[in-house]
Design a protein around this motif. Structure first.
Motif, PDB file in Angstrom:
ATOM      1  N   VAL A  15     -13.406  -2.290  -1.679  1.00 29.10           N
ATOM      2  CA  VAL A  15     -12.171  -2.653  -1.747  1.00 29.10           C
ATOM      3  C   VAL A  15     -11.750  -2.198  -0.397  1.00 29.10           C
ATOM      4  O   VAL A  15     -11.683  -0.916  -0.179  1.00 29.10           O
ATOM      5  CB  VAL A  15     -11.632  -2.387  -2.952  1.00 29.10           C
ATOM      6  CG1 VAL A  15     -10.186  -2.705  -2.858  1.00 29.10           C
ATOM      7  CG2 VAL A  15     -12.274  -2.969  -4.247  1.00 29.10           C
ATOM      8  N   ALA A  16     -11.004  -2.802   0.533  1.00 30.46           N
ATOM      9  CA  ALA A  16     -10.903  -2.204   1.647  1.00 30.46           C
ATOM     10  C   ALA A  16      -9.571  -1.552   1.747  1.00 30.46           C
ATOM     11  O   ALA A  16      -9.043  -1.217   3.059  1.00 30.46           O
ATOM     12  CB  ALA A  16     -10.909  -3.363   2.856  1.00 30.46           C
TER      13      ALA A  16
ATOM     14  N   ALA B  29      -2.832  -0.753  -9.415  1.00 32.05           N
ATOM     15  CA  ALA B  29      -3.581  -0.834 -10.396  1.00 32.05           C
ATOM     16  C   ALA B  29      -3.845  -2.104 -11.168  1.00 32.05           C
ATOM     17  O   ALA B  29      -4.657  -2.330 -11.993  1.00 32.05           O
ATOM     18  CB  ALA B  29      -3.160   0.374 -11.491  1.00 32.05           C
ATOM     19  N   ALA B  30      -2.572  -3.073 -11.402  1.00 28.67           N
ATOM     20  CA  ALA B  30      -2.657  -4.285 -11.965  1.00 28.67           C
ATOM     21  C   ALA B  30      -3.912  -4.981 -11.646  1.00 28.67           C
ATOM     22  O   ALA B  30      -4.356  -5.928 -12.389  1.00 28.67           O
ATOM     23  CB  ALA B  30      -1.437  -5.150 -11.616  1.00 28.67           C
ATOM     24  N   GLY B  31      -4.554  -4.687 -10.560  1.00 31.45           N
ATOM     25  CA  GLY B  31      -5.691  -5.481 -10.138  1.00 31.45           C
ATOM     26  C   GLY B  31      -6.992  -4.706 -10.022  1.00 31.45           C
ATOM     27  O   GLY B  31      -8.138  -4.856 -10.402  1.00 31.45           O
ATOM     28  N   LEU B  32      -6.727  -3.538  -9.368  1.00 31.91           N
ATOM     29  CA  LEU B  32      -7.851  -2.338  -9.067  1.00 31.91           C
ATOM     30  C   LEU B  32      -8.538  -1.810 -10.282  1.00 31.91           C
ATOM     31  O   LEU B  32      -9.594  -1.687 -10.335  1.00 31.91           O
ATOM     32  CB  LEU B  32      -7.225  -1.354  -8.032  1.00 31.91           C
ATOM     33  CG  LEU B  32      -8.263  -0.538  -7.400  1.00 31.91           C
ATOM     34  CD1 LEU B  32      -8.900  -1.157  -6.588  1.00 31.91           C
ATOM     35  CD2 LEU B  32      -7.627   0.527  -6.726  1.00 31.91           C
ATOM     36  N   ASP B  33      -7.755  -1.529 -11.391  1.00 34.24           N
ATOM     37  CA  ASP B  33      -8.148  -0.847 -12.696  1.00 34.24           C
ATOM     38  C   ASP B  33      -9.504  -1.870 -13.063  1.00 34.24           C
ATOM     39  O   ASP B  33     -10.667  -1.361 -13.424  1.00 34.24           O
ATOM     40  CB  ASP B  33      -7.363  -0.835 -13.712  1.00 34.24           C
ATOM     41  CG  ASP B  33      -6.373   0.232 -13.571  1.00 34.24           C
ATOM     42  OD1 ASP B  33      -6.435   0.926 -12.481  1.00 34.24           O
ATOM     43  OD2 ASP B  33      -5.483   0.567 -14.098  1.00 34.24           O
ATOM     44  N   ARG B  34      -9.106  -3.045 -13.110  1.00 40.08           N
ATOM     45  CA  ARG B  34     -10.216  -4.068 -13.603  1.00 40.08           C
ATOM     46  C   ARG B  34     -11.319  -4.384 -12.599  1.00 40.08           C
ATOM     47  O   ARG B  34     -12.812  -4.137 -13.167  1.00 40.08           O
ATOM     48  CB  ARG B  34      -9.863  -5.614 -13.800  1.00 40.08           C
ATOM     49  CG  ARG B  34      -9.241  -5.875 -15.052  1.00 40.08           C
ATOM     50  CD  ARG B  34      -8.705  -6.938 -15.501  1.00 40.08           C
ATOM     51  NE  ARG B  34      -7.850  -7.449 -14.603  1.00 40.08           N
ATOM     52  CZ  ARG B  34      -7.924  -8.560 -13.839  1.00 40.08           C
ATOM     53  NH1 ARG B  34      -8.909  -9.390 -14.111  1.00 40.08           N
ATOM     54  NH2 ARG B  34      -6.997  -8.842 -12.830  1.00 40.08           N
ATOM     55  N   ILE B  35     -11.300  -4.095 -11.430  1.00 45.35           N
ATOM     56  CA  ILE B  35     -12.256  -4.373 -10.484  1.00 45.35           C
ATOM     57  C   ILE B  35     -13.253  -2.783 -10.814  1.00 45.35           C
ATOM     58  O   ILE B  35     -14.451  -2.811 -10.680  1.00 45.35           O
ATOM     59  CB  ILE B  35     -11.870  -4.180  -8.977  1.00 45.35           C
ATOM     60  CG1 ILE B  35     -11.021  -5.429  -8.850  1.00 45.35           C
ATOM     61  CG2 ILE B  35     -13.198  -4.063  -8.053  1.00 45.35           C
ATOM     62  CD1 ILE B  35     -10.533  -5.602  -7.416  1.00 45.35           C
TER      63      ILE B  35
ATOM     64  N   ARG C  32       3.533  -7.673  -5.385  1.00 45.37           N
ATOM     65  CA  ARG C  32       2.400  -6.938  -5.103  1.00 45.37           C
ATOM     66  C   ARG C  32       1.489  -6.945  -6.404  1.00 45.37           C
ATOM     67  O   ARG C  32       0.044  -6.845  -6.145  1.00 45.37           O
ATOM     68  CB  ARG C  32       2.656  -5.649  -4.324  1.00 45.37           C
ATOM     69  CG  ARG C  32       3.256  -5.689  -3.131  1.00 45.37           C
ATOM     70  CD  ARG C  32       2.139  -6.069  -2.129  1.00 45.37           C
ATOM     71  NE  ARG C  32       2.905  -6.452  -0.503  1.00 45.37           N
ATOM     72  CZ  ARG C  32       3.231  -5.582   0.343  1.00 45.37           C
ATOM     73  NH1 ARG C  32       3.215  -4.145   0.022  1.00 45.37           N
ATOM     74  NH2 ARG C  32       3.757  -6.079   1.107  1.00 45.37           N
ATOM     75  N   ASN C  33       2.115  -6.857  -7.532  1.00 46.67           N
ATOM     76  CA  ASN C  33       1.052  -6.563  -8.713  1.00 46.67           C
ATOM     77  C   ASN C  33       0.612  -7.742  -8.982  1.00 46.67           C
ATOM     78  O   ASN C  33      -0.775  -8.059  -9.451  1.00 46.67           O
ATOM     79  CB  ASN C  33       2.149  -6.327 -10.021  1.00 46.67           C
ATOM     80  CG  ASN C  33       2.463  -4.664  -9.994  1.00 46.67           C
ATOM     81  OD1 ASN C  33       1.749  -3.905  -9.333  1.00 46.67           O
ATOM     82  ND2 ASN C  33       3.464  -4.353 -10.797  1.00 46.67           N
ATOM     83  N   ALA C  34       1.270  -8.901  -8.893  1.00 45.72           N
ATOM     84  CA  ALA C  34       0.584 -10.269  -8.947  1.00 45.72           C
ATOM     85  C   ALA C  34      -0.168 -10.752  -8.040  1.00 45.72           C
ATOM     86  O   ALA C  34      -1.383 -11.127  -8.233  1.00 45.72           O
ATOM     87  CB  ALA C  34       1.826 -11.383  -8.855  1.00 45.72           C
TER      88      ALA C  34
ATOM     89  N   ILE D 168      -4.379 -11.269  -8.967  1.00 44.92           N
ATOM     90  CA  ILE D 168      -5.034 -12.785  -8.354  1.00 44.92           C
ATOM     91  C   ILE D 168      -6.389 -12.383  -7.701  1.00 44.92           C
ATOM     92  O   ILE D 168      -7.264 -12.779  -7.829  1.00 44.92           O
ATOM     93  CB  ILE D 168      -4.129 -13.571  -7.653  1.00 44.92           C
ATOM     94  CG1 ILE D 168      -3.065 -14.164  -8.613  1.00 44.92           C
ATOM     95  CG2 ILE D 168      -5.031 -14.603  -7.170  1.00 44.92           C
ATOM     96  CD1 ILE D 168      -1.781 -14.869  -7.939  1.00 44.92           C
ATOM     97  N   ALA D 169      -6.037 -11.223  -6.806  1.00 46.65           N
ATOM     98  CA  ALA D 169      -7.159 -11.025  -5.945  1.00 46.65           C
ATOM     99  C   ALA D 169      -8.258 -10.240  -6.646  1.00 46.65           C
ATOM    100  O   ALA D 169      -9.553 -10.725  -6.399  1.00 46.65           O
ATOM    101  CB  ALA D 169      -6.766  -9.767  -4.949  1.00 46.65           C
ATOM    102  N   ALA D 170      -7.813  -9.693  -7.907  1.00 46.69           N
ATOM    103  CA  ALA D 170      -8.901  -9.270  -8.952  1.00 46.69           C
ATOM    104  C   ALA D 170      -9.968 -10.384  -9.352  1.00 46.69           C
ATOM    105  O   ALA D 170     -11.044 -10.254  -9.359  1.00 46.69           O
ATOM    106  CB  ALA D 170      -8.585  -8.072  -9.802  1.00 46.69           C
TER     107      ALA D 170
END
Ligand code: NAP
Ligand code: GLV
Length: 323
Positions: free
Chosen positions: A7-8, A13-19, A296-298, A302-304
Motif C-alpha cells: 500500500v503506497a 482506516a475505513a479501507g486500510l483496516d480490512r487490507i 476520502r473514507n469512501a 472502494i480502493a480496499a
C-alpha cells in the motif's frame, strides 16, 4: 496463505483496516511518495498494489515486480498514472474510485471559481501584508456570476455536478464539450453541447473536468486562452497536464483572461521557480479537491474493495479494464 500487498501510502482506516486484516501488507509510512525505484522494490513479489495518483505504473514496473501481480487499485478516480492498456495485456486488473468524490470536487471547483472571480487571493494577501488602507471604491473589483455563461469542458460526473451548482445557484447558462452527447445535462441544466471554439468564445467561466488522455493533454495553450473573453475566469480541477503553464501565465499577465483557479498543476508541486505562484489573479490549491472526510473514507473503502476483489479474482466495484 494470504496475498502479499504493498500500500503506497497511509490511507483512511475505513479501507486500510480490512487490507491489514485480510492480506500480508506493507504500508509506505512517509508523507512523501516512494521514489519509482523504492515503489518497485516494495512491490516485488506482491499480488496487489494500492497506488496513488502520484505513483507511475508502467511496463517497466510490471516487468520488475513480477508475473504474480494480479491487481493495481488506484486511490483516485483519475488513472492517467497507470498504463492500463499494458496492465490489460498482462491480465492485471486496475481499479479506481469514481462517484464518491464528485460533490467534493465540484465544490472545490466552485471555491476556486468564486475566489478567482472575486479577487480573494489579492484581498487575503492585502490583509496579511498589512496593506489594507481603507474601503476602496476602485479596488478589488471582480466579476459577477449571476446570469453568466459557464463552459464545462468534459461533461462527466464532476462536470455535471459543477454545471448544476452554477445553473441552479447563479442562473448560469451552461455550454459544454464532451466526446458524446449528454442528454441528462441537456434536460436537467438546459445545457448545450458546442465545439471547444464556441465554448471559449462565449463563456464567462471555463471549468475543466476531462480525464487526462492523449486528446486532452495540453488542450489549453496560447490559442485557447487567446480565444477566451478578457473577463473570463479559468478553473482546472482535472489534471495539470491539460494546461500549458507558460501560456496560462502569459494569458493572466497580459489581460487576455481575468483570473484562474487551479487545484492541479504539472508538475505537482509546482516547480520552485514557477512564476504562476506569484500572480495575484491565480489562486492555486495543492490538489485537495477530494479532501473531505466522507470522500476520502469512501475512496478508501472502494480502493480496499477493489484490491480484495482483484486478489480473489472477482469483479471489482470499479474496474477500468474489464478483463
Ligand atoms: P468522468 O465522469 O469520466 O468525466 C470525464 C469526462 O471527460 C467525460 O465526460 C468525457 O467525455 C470527457 N472527455 C474526455 N476526453 C475529452 C475530450 N477530448 N474533449 C472533451 N471531453 C472529454 O470522470 P469524473 O469522475 O468527472 O472525473 C474527471 C477527472 O477529474 C478525473 O479523470 C480526474 O483526473 C479529475 N479529478 C480530479 C480531482 C482532484 O482532486 N483535483 C478529483 C477527482 C477527479 P465522454 O463522456 O463523452 O467520453
Ligand atoms: C484525484 O485527483 C482523483 O483523480 O481522484
Amino acid at each position: 496463505m494470504s496475498s502479499k500487498v504493498f500500500v503506497a501510502r497511509n490511507i483512511p482506516a475505513a479501507g486500510l483496516d480490512r487490507i491489514r486484516e485480510l492480506t500480508d501488507c506493507t504500508v509506505w509510512p512517509d508523507r512523501l511518495p516512494p521514489s519509482p525505484g523504492v515503489l518497485i522494490e516494495n512491490s516485488i513479489g506482491c499480488h496487489g498494489v494500492l497506488t496513488l495518483l502520484s505513483d507511475r505504473i508502467d511496463a517497466a514496473f510490471f516487468d520488475a515486480v513480477g508475473p504474480q501481480l494480479k491487481v493495481i487499485s488506484n486511490f483516485a478516480v483519475g488513472y492517467n498514472n497507470i498504463d492500463f492498456e499494458e496492465a490489460t495485456r498482462r491480465g492485471i486488473a486496475v481499479g479506481n474510485t469514481p462517484g464518491v468524490l464528485t460533490d467534493s470536487t465540484a465544490d472545490t471547483a466552485l471555491a476556486l471559481l468564486l475566489a478567482a472571480a472575486r479577487c480573494v487571493r489579492e484581498g487575503i494577501e492585502n490583509v496579511s501584508r498589512r496593506e489594507w488602507l481603507t474601503w476602496e471604491p476602485m479596488g478589488f473589483i471582480g466579476q459577477d456570476l449571476v446570469g453568466k455563461t459557464i463552459g464545462i469542458v468534459g461533461m462527466g460526473r464532476i462536470g455535471h455536478a459543477t454545471g448544476k451548482r452554477l445553473h441552479f445557484g447563479w442562473g448560469m447558462n451552461v455550454l459544454y464539450t464532451s466526446r458524446t452527447d449528454k442528454p441528462d445535462a441537456d434536460n436537467e441544466l438546459g445545457a448545450t453541447r458546442v465545439s471547444l471554439e464556441q465554448l471559449l468564445a462565449e463563456s464567462d467561466f471555463v471549468s475543466v473536468h476531462t480525464d487526462l488522455n492523449p486528446e486532452t493533454t495540453r488542450m489549453f495553450g496560447a490559442s485557447e486562452f487567446a480565444a477566451m473573453k478578457s473577463n473570463a475566469v479559468f478553473v482546472n480541477t482535472a489534471r495539470g497536464g491539460v494546461v500549458d503553464e507558460a501560456a496560462l501565465h502569459s494569458a493572466l499577465t497580459t489581460g487576455q483572461i481575468f483570473a484562474a483557479g487551479l487545484d492541479v498543476t504539472d508538475p505537482e508541486p509546482l516547480t520552485g521557480d514557477s512564476p504562476l505562484r506569484e500572480l495575484a489573479n491565480c489562486v492555486i490549491l495543492p490538489h485537495i479537491a477530494s479532501g473531505t472526510v466522507a470522500s476520502r473514507n469512501a475512496m478508501a473503502e472502494i480502493a480496499a474493495d477493489n484490491l480484495l476483489a482483484g486478489l480473489a479474482g472477482r469483479p471489482m466495484r470499479h474496474q477500468v479494464n474489464p478483463l
